[in-house]
Design a protein around this motif. Sequence first.
Motif, PDB file in Angstrom:
ATOM      1  N   PHE A 266      49.256  41.294  53.546  1.00 14.39           N
ATOM      2  CA  PHE A 266      48.372  41.925  52.433  1.00 14.39           C
ATOM      3  C   PHE A 266      47.636  40.753  51.641  1.00 14.39           C
ATOM      4  O   PHE A 266      48.103  40.409  50.060  1.00 14.39           O
ATOM      5  N   LEU A 267      47.560  39.414  52.616  1.00 13.60           N
ATOM      6  CA  LEU A 267      46.635  38.264  51.476  1.00 13.60           C
ATOM      7  C   LEU A 267      45.785  39.162  50.541  1.00 13.60           C
ATOM      8  O   LEU A 267      45.267  38.344  49.546  1.00 13.60           O
ATOM      9  N   GLY A 268      44.939  40.525  51.325  1.00 13.60           N
ATOM     10  CA  GLY A 268      43.399  40.398  50.083  1.00 13.60           C
ATOM     11  C   GLY A 268      43.966  41.507  49.414  1.00 13.60           C
ATOM     12  O   GLY A 268      43.851  41.401  48.342  1.00 13.60           O
ATOM     13  N   LEU A 269      45.300  42.365  49.306  1.00 15.69           N
ATOM     14  CA  LEU A 269      45.906  42.617  48.450  1.00 15.69           C
ATOM     15  C   LEU A 269      46.313  41.598  46.981  1.00 15.69           C
ATOM     16  O   LEU A 269      45.470  42.011  45.894  1.00 15.69           O
ATOM     17  N   VAL A 271      44.809  38.779  46.128  1.00 15.70           N
ATOM     18  CA  VAL A 271      44.339  37.767  45.820  1.00 15.70           C
ATOM     19  C   VAL A 271      43.434  38.899  45.300  1.00 15.70           C
ATOM     20  O   VAL A 271      42.258  38.207  43.862  1.00 15.70           O
ATOM     21  N   SER A 272      42.735  39.740  46.092  1.00 18.70           N
ATOM     22  CA  SER A 272      41.831  40.681  44.947  1.00 18.70           C
ATOM     23  C   SER A 272      42.203  41.633  43.578  1.00 18.70           C
ATOM     24  O   SER A 272      41.382  40.771  42.575  1.00 18.70           O
ATOM     25  N   ASN A 273      43.811  41.645  43.332  1.00 18.42           N
ATOM     26  CA  ASN A 273      44.554  41.786  42.508  1.00 18.42           C
ATOM     27  C   ASN A 273      44.095  40.803  41.229  1.00 18.42           C
ATOM     28  O   ASN A 273      43.877  40.655  40.193  1.00 18.42           O
ATOM     29  N   LEU A 274      44.700  39.812  42.085  1.00 18.77           N
ATOM     30  CA  LEU A 274      44.791  38.040  40.632  1.00 18.77           C
ATOM     31  C   LEU A 274      42.868  38.259  40.140  1.00 18.77           C
ATOM     32  O   LEU A 274      43.173  38.276  39.498  1.00 18.77           O
ATOM     33  N   ALA A 275      42.341  38.140  41.218  1.00 14.95           N
ATOM     34  CA  ALA A 275      41.080  38.082  40.530  1.00 14.95           C
ATOM     35  C   ALA A 275      40.963  38.982  39.554  1.00 14.95           C
ATOM     36  O   ALA A 275      39.745  38.937  38.564  1.00 14.95           O
ATOM     37  N   TYR A 276      41.090  40.343  39.860  1.00 16.18           N
ATOM     38  CA  TYR A 276      40.293  41.566  38.598  1.00 16.18           C
ATOM     39  C   TYR A 276      42.060  40.879  37.296  1.00 16.18           C
ATOM     40  O   TYR A 276      41.463  41.390  36.143  1.00 16.18           O
ATOM     41  N   ARG A 277      42.706  39.807  37.293  1.00 20.31           N
ATOM     42  CA  ARG A 277      43.380  40.167  35.982  1.00 20.31           C
ATOM     43  C   ARG A 277      42.984  38.870  35.858  1.00 20.31           C
ATOM     44  O   ARG A 277      42.188  39.043  34.233  1.00 20.31           O
ATOM     45  N   LEU A 278      42.177  37.832  35.961  1.00 20.23           N
ATOM     46  CA  LEU A 278      41.770  36.967  35.885  1.00 20.23           C
ATOM     47  C   LEU A 278      39.806  37.110  35.037  1.00 20.23           C
ATOM     48  O   LEU A 278      39.890  36.260  33.976  1.00 20.23           O
ATOM     49  N   THR A 279      39.896  37.344  35.728  1.00 19.96           N
ATOM     50  CA  THR A 279      38.487  37.732  35.147  1.00 19.96           C
ATOM     51  C   THR A 279      38.194  38.750  34.071  1.00 19.96           C
ATOM     52  O   THR A 279      36.849  39.022  33.549  1.00 19.96           O
ATOM     53  N   GLY A 280      39.433  40.113  34.441  1.00 21.64           N
ATOM     54  CA  GLY A 280      39.086  41.096  33.466  1.00 21.64           C
ATOM     55  C   GLY A 280      38.167  41.376  33.657  1.00 21.64           C
ATOM     56  O   GLY A 280      37.626  42.610  32.669  1.00 21.64           O
ATOM     57  N   THR A 281      37.871  41.829  34.824  1.00 22.71           N
ATOM     58  CA  THR A 281      36.465  43.303  35.327  1.00 22.71           C
ATOM     59  C   THR A 281      36.216  43.632  36.624  1.00 22.71           C
ATOM     60  O   THR A 281      37.827  43.512  37.163  1.00 22.71           O
ATOM     61  N   PHE A 282      35.622  44.328  36.961  1.00 23.64           N
ATOM     62  CA  PHE A 282      35.308  44.787  38.241  1.00 23.64           C
ATOM     63  C   PHE A 282      34.220  45.189  38.553  1.00 23.64           C
ATOM     64  O   PHE A 282      33.541  44.725  39.374  1.00 23.64           O
ATOM     65  N   ARG A 283      33.093  44.439  38.076  1.00 22.21           N
ATOM     66  CA  ARG A 283      32.129  43.140  38.073  1.00 22.21           C
ATOM     67  C   ARG A 283      31.993  42.903  39.698  1.00 22.21           C
ATOM     68  O   ARG A 283      32.899  41.747  39.163  1.00 22.21           O
ATOM     69  N   HIS A 284      31.285  42.659  40.339  1.00 21.49           N
ATOM     70  CA  HIS A 284      32.105  42.300  41.771  1.00 21.49           C
ATOM     71  C   HIS A 284      30.916  40.777  41.845  1.00 21.49           C
ATOM     72  O   HIS A 284      31.240  39.889  43.044  1.00 21.49           O
ATOM     73  N   LEU A 323      55.375  37.730  49.447  1.00 13.75           N
ATOM     74  CA  LEU A 323      54.895  37.905  48.340  1.00 13.75           C
ATOM     75  C   LEU A 323      53.807  39.069  48.313  1.00 13.75           C
ATOM     76  O   LEU A 323      53.878  39.292  47.234  1.00 13.75           O
ATOM     77  N   GLY A 324      52.180  39.234  49.213  1.00 15.00           N
ATOM     78  CA  GLY A 324      52.276  40.473  49.001  1.00 15.00           C
ATOM     79  C   GLY A 324      52.299  41.863  48.893  1.00 15.00           C
ATOM     80  O   GLY A 324      51.756  42.552  48.300  1.00 15.00           O
ATOM     81  N   GLY A 325      53.701  41.648  49.931  1.00 14.56           N
ATOM     82  CA  GLY A 325      54.328  42.908  50.493  1.00 14.56           C
ATOM     83  C   GLY A 325      55.059  43.017  48.796  1.00 14.56           C
ATOM     84  O   GLY A 325      54.866  44.253  48.196  1.00 14.56           O
ATOM     85  N   LEU A 326      55.721  41.982  47.647  1.00 14.12           N
ATOM     86  CA  LEU A 326      56.427  42.453  46.867  1.00 14.12           C
ATOM     87  C   LEU A 326      55.594  42.464  45.896  1.00 14.12           C
ATOM     88  O   LEU A 326      56.269  43.653  44.873  1.00 14.12           O
ATOM     89  N   TYR A 327      54.454  42.077  45.819  1.00 19.95           N
ATOM     90  CA  TYR A 327      53.186  42.327  44.684  1.00 19.95           C
ATOM     91  C   TYR A 327      53.007  43.984  44.652  1.00 19.95           C
ATOM     92  O   TYR A 327      52.540  44.701  43.611  1.00 19.95           O
ATOM     93  N   PHE A 328      52.505  44.527  46.412  1.00 22.54           N
ATOM     94  CA  PHE A 328      52.193  45.562  46.870  1.00 22.54           C
ATOM     95  C   PHE A 328      53.035  47.210  45.968  1.00 22.54           C
ATOM     96  O   PHE A 328      52.736  47.811  45.106  1.00 22.54           O
ATOM     97  N   ILE A 329      54.767  46.291  46.293  1.00 22.53           N
ATOM     98  CA  ILE A 329      55.753  47.797  45.344  1.00 22.53           C
ATOM     99  C   ILE A 329      55.632  47.768  44.107  1.00 22.53           C
ATOM    100  O   ILE A 329      55.859  48.375  43.835  1.00 22.53           O
ATOM    101  N   VAL A 330      55.026  46.029  43.198  1.00 23.73           N
ATOM    102  CA  VAL A 330      55.271  45.957  42.265  1.00 23.73           C
ATOM    103  C   VAL A 330      54.187  47.224  41.523  1.00 23.73           C
ATOM    104  O   VAL A 330      54.328  47.641  40.524  1.00 23.73           O
ATOM    105  N   LEU A 331      52.799  47.234  42.653  1.00 19.05           N
ATOM    106  CA  LEU A 331      51.741  47.774  42.163  1.00 19.05           C
ATOM    107  C   LEU A 331      52.259  49.139  41.865  1.00 19.05           C
ATOM    108  O   LEU A 331      51.163  50.519  41.591  1.00 19.05           O
ATOM    109  N   LEU A 332      52.376  49.803  43.258  1.00 17.09           N
ATOM    110  CA  LEU A 332      53.064  51.343  42.889  1.00 17.09           C
ATOM    111  C   LEU A 332      54.062  51.169  42.534  1.00 17.09           C
ATOM    112  O   LEU A 332      53.855  52.693  41.621  1.00 17.09           O
ATOM    113  N   LEU A 333      54.729  51.388  41.264  1.00 19.94           N
ATOM    114  CA  LEU A 333      55.728  50.696  40.268  1.00 19.94           C
ATOM    115  C   LEU A 333      55.011  51.005  39.069  1.00 19.94           C
ATOM    116  O   LEU A 333      55.108  51.760  38.230  1.00 19.94           O
TER     117      LEU A 333
END
Length: 338
Positions: A266-269, A271-284, A323-333
């Motif tokens: 779950f490392l990629g899941l 840090v990628s969602n952290l990147a979306y939230r911090l940058t506020g964008t989906f621009r690659h 921690l990534g697994g817990l975050y995955f559950i939070v995202l699902l909810l």
Amino acid sequence: MPAELSPVDLSLAAVERPGTFSPRRARLVIVVLGVLAVASIVAFMTYDLRGSLSFALELRARKVAGMTLVGVSLGAATVMFHTITGNRILTPSLMGFDALYLMVQSLAAYTFGTFAFLAIDVRVRFGFELLVMVGFALVLQRVFLRPASQDIVALLLVGVVLAGMFRSLTQLVARLIDPNEYATLQDQFFASFANVDEDLLRVAGAIVVVVLAVTWRWVGRLDVMALGRDSAVGLGVDHARVADRTLVAVAVLVSVATALVGPITFLGLLVSNLAYRLTGTFRHRYTIPAAGLAGVVAVVGAQFLLEELLEFQTRASMIVSFLGGLYFIVLLLREPRS
């Protein structure tokens, strides 16, 4: 309508939450993450050095190089995987890479004998595992991402089913191997940065640099892909071709990271969602560097905290996966509500 914005920029602005994206803020986030990554690396390299400095620095440098490579690879691969699947709670592991890695290790150990298998040159094992996992991704891609079908949902479902089959076969093989030999083999089933081979680092580093350099030329098309298939086609992007190439790049990056140190689910899941939230964008052009740097901070920082400050023997990869697994559950909810 601002004259400096293209139709693609306006379309991207439409899918981002109003007031959440600022290029200046996104660039600042990347700079801050870069500083944190460098600080984590310097702290890990220099804290509480004892004995022979040259030996200690060489050992820690090899660990840091492995952790940096894995953090960047999985962060960038997951961002691109989210784009072609149109879902940010997925991870490339759902395609069965981790389960396939464990099955290949188990079958090889059963076929050749555990100790004979582990005695094989690490570069040969790395090349074989890399070929198997990339070949697996290409087969799935050719079957389910043909221009006529483009059935990404079927691709993911088959990946989940195959992952279950790989795990079942791994458990069956585990019962056939001598328990003492299997206990030795289990060390290969958990990601470890302690014994990363120096020659492998050069090969893996070269592969990751080439893949990231090539995919960086596609960031504009990936931005359009993030709008969805219909919008991308309407804006003139060959959706099937870009998805095809991107999945190959994702497969190579994930395979290199897994074959180098082992699976980190779950490392990629994370840090990628952290990147979306911090940058506020989906621009690659912003999310790929931010996710890669966040991956470095997460892995190196966690390893430094556990190994140097708390003096635990627990592997940081296990903590990150937990921690990534817990975050995955939070995202699902949370995702259905959003």
